[in-house]
Design a protein around this motif. Sequence first.
Motif, short mmCIF file in Angstrom:
data_model
loop_
_atom_site.label_atom_id
_atom_site.label_comp_id
_atom_site.label_asym_id
_atom_site.label_seq_id
_atom_site.Cartn_x
_atom_site.Cartn_y
_atom_site.Cartn_z
N PHE A 155 0.86 -1.18 0.00
CA PHE A 155 0.00 0.00 0.00
C PHE A 155 0.89 1.23 0.00
O PHE A 155 1.81 1.35 0.82
N SER A 172 -5.63 0.83 3.63
CA SER A 172 -4.41 0.30 4.24
C SER A 172 -4.76 -0.60 5.41
O SER A 172 -5.73 -0.37 6.13
N GLY A 215 -2.67 -3.96 1.80
CA GLY A 215 -3.87 -3.15 1.58
C GLY A 215 -4.91 -4.01 0.87
O GLY A 215 -4.60 -5.09 0.36
#
Length: 571
Positions: free
Chosen positions: A26, A62, A52
Motif C-alpha cells: 500500500f 491500508s 492493503g
Amino acid sequence: MKILQFLVLLLGSLQTSECVRCFAHFSLTSGQCNHELGEVDEDDCCQNPQYGYLETSGVCQSCGPAVWSPWSPWSRCNVLCGEGVSQRSRTCFGIGQSECDNAEDKLQTKPCSGTCCDTKGWGLWGTWSPCSVTCGGVGVRKRERVCSSSSECRLACSGSSEETDNCPSKETCPVHGGWSNWSSWSECSSSCIDDQRDDVTIPSKVRYRSCSNPAPSTDTAPHGNGCPGNNLQTEFCSEIPNCPVDGSWGAWSPPGPCSISCGEGLQMSTRTCDNPAPKYGGRFCDGPNVQALVCMSPCPVDGSWTGWSSWGECSSSCIPQGEAPIRTRFRSCSNPAPSSRPPGKVCQGDNHQIEDCSHIPHCPVDGGWGSWSPFTSCPVTCGVGLQVSVRTCESPASQHSGLPCPGEGRRTSICTTNVHCPVDGVWSEWSPWNKCTFPFGERNIRCKQLGGSQTRERQCLHRAHNGSICSGDTLTDRRVCYDVSRCYLKGTWQGWDSWSLCSPSCGQNSNRFRSRNCEPDYSGYNPTIGRQKEKATFFGKPLADCGSTPDGGPDIENQPCVNIPPCPPQV
C-alpha cells in the motif's frame, strides 16, 4: 488508551470480515494498492500491516494503523491573473482513520497571484494539410495551432490544438489492373526430345493470364496502371523421354574370319547398324548384318535405361517435424529391354530416385504446454503470501507461424499462515507542555525571576504481536523555564510575523492575518537555571508593552483570501 482503541477497531474489522482483493503493498504517497495477491478474507489480508485491500467502492484501504500521507505539492495558482489561492492536501490512511492527529487538518490554502496577465494564448491557425484522398469520395484535412503562453500559463489556451475538416474529391480514382489466374499448362510442343538434330530443341509448354481482374481503367485521369510482369509463362518439358532413333545399316565390311562368339560361325562379311545406331527404344536395322550361310545363334541384347520420368507429388504439402516428405521419379530398363535368349545384361543402377522435398514450407507447429511446476513454498512467515506455479510452452514450442499455447503460463495460490505479522510501534505527537512550576513545593513562580520546570509526554502507539518498540526510550521530555503567563513586561517592536494560512481553507469568508512582533524584554532574567546551568525557556504569553507602533498603525492585520474554491461535499 490509543493502543486499546486500535485493537478494538482491528477486532471489530475481523468480526465483520468479508472477502476482499488483497494487495502486498500500500502506497502512503498515492493511496494505491500494488502487487495483487488475490481474494482472501479481510482479516487474513490485514494480518500484515504493510498490505492493503480494495473495497467494493474501488477505494484502496491500508491494513496498517492510521497515519497521514505526505502533503501534496502546492497546486498552481487557481487564477491566471490577479489574486487567487494555491492549495495542498493530505489523506489519513489506515485502520481507525479518526485516530490521525488533527483529523480535520486535511487541506491547507495560501494566497497567490496569477502571473499570466499578459499571456498571448493561442497563435494563429496554420495552413490546412493536403486532403487525405485525391479521388473517390471524402477525405480529411487538418491544421494546427501553437499555444504561445509559457508552461505555467497554459490554462489560457483552452480547446484543442488541432482541427480537422472533411474535404470531398470529385475525381474518380483510377482502377489499376490485376492479373487473372493462370490458365492450365498447354500440351508439350512434342512428345519426345529429338537430339539427332544439330540444334537440339527441348519441347516446351505454355500457360497464359490476362490483365482483367480488374482491367485497368481508361476513362480516369490518370489511367489505371497496367499489370506488372508478363502474361505468358514458358516451361521446358525436361521430364519427357528422348525420341526413339531407328537404326540404319552401314556399309558391308570385306569378308572376314569366322566368328563363333554367338554360335557356329562362317566366313562372312558384316555390316553395322550404326548409321545411325538405334537409341531410346528405336527399331534396330532390318535384315542380317552378315552375309553367310551360317547357323547363327542370336547375340544377347543388353538392356538400356529410358529417360527419367517427371518427379511425383511430395508425400506431404509441408514439412512436418521429425521427417521430411519425399518425392520419387522412375525409369525403366526398356530402351531396349535386355534379351532373354540369350540373356542380355540388365541395366545397372536403380530404377527410381527419391529426394527430400526441402523446397516446400514447414508445417505450422502449434505450441503445447509442458507440465505445471510444483507450487513454490509460502514466501512469508506471517499473514498471507503468494505461491507460484509455472509451465512453459515447449511441448512443443510454437514454430513456423503455429498458434501459441492458449491460456496462461503462470498460476498462483494464496497461502495463509494464520500468524499475525508484528505491528511496530510509532510515537504519538508530543503533548502540550505542562504548566511551569517550582520544583520544590507549591511556591508560585509566575512573573517572578524564579526558575521552574515543565514536562510533556508522548506514547508509543499501535505496537502489537511482538512488533518493535519505538526507537528511543524517552516517554517524557523536561525543560527548565520561567512562567511569564500574562506578566507585564516592557518590549520592543521587531517587525511583522509571517502571514497565516487562509482559514477556513475552503468555502466563503476565508481570511489570513499577521501580527506585529512585540518582543518582550527578558534582560532581567538569568539565561540559565540551576546548578547545571540549563538554558532557560519562557513559558506562557506575557503582556508585553511595546508602546505605539512605529508607524502608528494597528498591531494586527487581516486580509481576505479571494477566489477560494468551494469545499468538497462530505462523504
